[in-house]
Design a protein around this motif. Structure first.
Motif, short mmCIF file in Angstrom:
data_model
loop_
_atom_site.label_atom_id
_atom_site.label_comp_id
_atom_site.label_asym_id
_atom_site.label_seq_id
_atom_site.Cartn_x
_atom_site.Cartn_y
_atom_site.Cartn_z
N PRO A 56 -9.32 2.24 12.62
CA PRO A 56 -8.49 1.88 11.47
C PRO A 56 -9.08 2.42 10.17
O PRO A 56 -10.30 2.46 10.00
N ALA A 57 -8.20 2.88 9.26
CA ALA A 57 -8.67 3.36 7.97
C ALA A 57 -9.34 2.24 7.20
O ALA A 57 -9.04 1.05 7.38
N ALA A 58 -10.27 2.61 6.33
CA ALA A 58 -10.95 1.62 5.48
C ALA A 58 -9.93 0.88 4.63
O ALA A 58 -8.92 1.45 4.19
N ASN A 64 -5.00 -3.49 2.44
CA ASN A 64 -4.25 -2.26 2.67
C ASN A 64 -5.19 -1.07 2.80
O ASN A 64 -6.29 -1.08 2.25
N ALA A 65 -4.75 -0.05 3.52
CA ALA A 65 -5.57 1.14 3.73
C ALA A 65 -5.90 1.81 2.40
O ALA A 65 -5.03 1.98 1.54
N LYS A 66 -7.16 2.19 2.22
CA LYS A 66 -7.59 2.85 0.99
C LYS A 66 -7.15 4.31 0.98
O LYS A 66 -6.98 4.94 2.01
N GLY A 67 -7.00 4.84 -0.24
CA GLY A 67 -6.85 6.29 -0.39
C GLY A 67 -5.41 6.76 -0.46
O GLY A 67 -4.55 6.28 0.28
N ARG A 209 6.87 -0.70 9.79
CA ARG A 209 7.01 0.69 10.22
C ARG A 209 8.25 1.37 9.66
O ARG A 209 9.11 1.87 10.38
N HIS A 210 8.32 1.38 8.34
CA HIS A 210 9.35 2.14 7.64
C HIS A 210 8.66 3.04 6.63
O HIS A 210 7.54 2.74 6.17
N LEU A 211 9.30 4.15 6.26
CA LEU A 211 8.69 5.06 5.30
C LEU A 211 8.33 4.35 4.00
O LEU A 211 7.29 4.63 3.40
N LEU A 212 9.17 3.43 3.56
CA LEU A 212 8.91 2.72 2.31
C LEU A 212 7.66 1.86 2.35
O LEU A 212 7.04 1.59 1.32
N THR A 213 7.29 1.39 3.54
CA THR A 213 6.12 0.50 3.66
C THR A 213 4.91 1.22 4.25
O THR A 213 3.98 0.58 4.73
N THR A 214 4.91 2.54 4.18
CA THR A 214 3.75 3.31 4.64
C THR A 214 2.47 2.82 3.95
O THR A 214 2.42 2.67 2.73
N GLY A 215 1.44 2.55 4.74
CA GLY A 215 0.15 2.15 4.19
C GLY A 215 0.11 0.75 3.64
O GLY A 215 -0.86 0.37 2.98
N ALA A 276 1.11 -0.29 -6.66
CA ALA A 276 1.11 1.14 -7.01
C ALA A 276 1.57 1.98 -5.82
O ALA A 276 2.37 2.91 -5.98
N ARG A 277 1.07 1.67 -4.64
CA ARG A 277 1.49 2.44 -3.46
C ARG A 277 2.98 2.26 -3.21
O ARG A 277 3.68 3.23 -2.89
#
Length: 313
Positions: A56-58, A64-67, A209-215, A276-277
């Motif tokens: 899993p991403a940091a 939420n995933a960083k970066g 799992r929708h494009l709008l809620t990526t990350g 922001a994301r």
């Protein structure tokens, strides 16, 4: 390695099921992105090999995933495209935080602030924009002619984000929502909570799992929020902590829109989970690259108040 194969197969399936577009990161559509890590391993005989593992991403402090690589869009992917904003609610809200976030993806911002331009000026401005955001106030400012211009823009496939908030701050949101999506928002619900991923169709939280809620595994809902009325033209995106529908989207016939009852997320407690994301994801999605491909709308508008002439760069 055997235990890893099902996970790798799952990741491959997810990636293959999301649009392979240059503007999108590889994690598009994933709430909890994974990352590959390579390391050198020394064998018993002293030789070495390079092994790759997936983990899993940091995470940031909100989970939420960083970066920016875990946003929907690649940084700078929308250079030359403009987000036009009709900002009618202005109290303690200068739009600087969303503007800075959108800039990371290449978007410039042009705002009409406080009052509406003429329908003619609105139509002219929208010719240079890839999407329109409407931030409502308690007093209606848009005329039927304005709504006609907005509907033409929407029907041509350009994205529209309709923002309202708690009663009575949804006057124009409801006018445009009714015209484009056949629905309105109502009420005043105390929110001020962070919600996670939705566990069932109507429970609190984000659509999975929708494009709008990526990350995004967690998102701040806003302070006081309105409740969207059901519409067959909308798909629920965010249910608030009280179970009320706060945001939903339209994605039918090559046309995209978002209807949202919590515009306080755009400036109040901005650094809370995911805002922001989410803003960046929304703008990237509303650009509708699945329909328009690599066509670019050049941005030569500046961010100036409404009704003032825009000098040439």
């Amino acid at each position: 390695m055997r235990a890893l194969r099902p996970l790798l197969c799952c990741i491959a399936f997810v990636l293959s099921s999301t649009p392979a577009l240059a503007q999108y990161n590889q994690v598009a559509g994933e709430n909890a992105p994974m990352e590959s890590v390579r390391r050198v391993v020394t064998r018993n005989d002293g030789s070495q090999e390079l092994r790759e593992t997936v983990r899993p991403a940091a995470r940031d402090g909100w989970g939420n995933a960083k970066g920016n690589q875990n946003d929907l869009a690649v940084d700078g992917a929308f250079e030359g495209q403009t987000v036009a904003v009709l900002q009618f609610y202005t109290q303690d809200f200068d739009f600087s935080l969303p503007k800075a976030a959108l800039k990371e993806k290449g978007f410039s911002v042009y705002r009409w602030v406080g009052s509406a331009p003429s329908p003619k000026e609105l139509r002219k401005g929208l010719q240079k924009a890839c999407q329109l955001w409407i931030i409502s106030d308690s007093t209606q400012r848009l005329t039927p002619e304005h709504v006609k211009v907005i509907k033409e823009f929407f029907d041509a496939g350009h994205g529209v984000y309709i923002w309202g908030d708690n009663e009575p701050y949804y006057a124009d949101a409801n006018v445009v929502g009714e015209a484009l999506l056949g629905t309105t928002m109502q009420g005043n619900v105390i929110g001020d909570q962070t919600v996670g991923l939705r566990k069932d169709g109507a429970g609190p939280g984000l659509l999975r799992r929708h494009l709008l809620t990526t990350g995004l595994e967690y998102l701040y809902e806003g302070i006081t929020i309105a409740t969207l009325q059901p519409s067959p033209q909308l798909t629920p995106l965010l249910h608030g902590s009280a179970g009320n529908l706060v945001a939903a989207f339209h994605d039918t016939g090559g046309k995209r829109a978002i209807f949202d009852g919590g515009f306080t997320r755009l400036y109040n407690k901005w650094d809370t989970a995911g805002t922001a994301r989410y803003v960046k994801n929304a703008a990237a999605w509303l650009t509708n690259v699945e329909r328009f491909g690599d066509a670019v709308v050049r941005a030569d508008l500046r961010d100036t108040p409404a009704q003032k002439p825009t000098p040439k760069p």
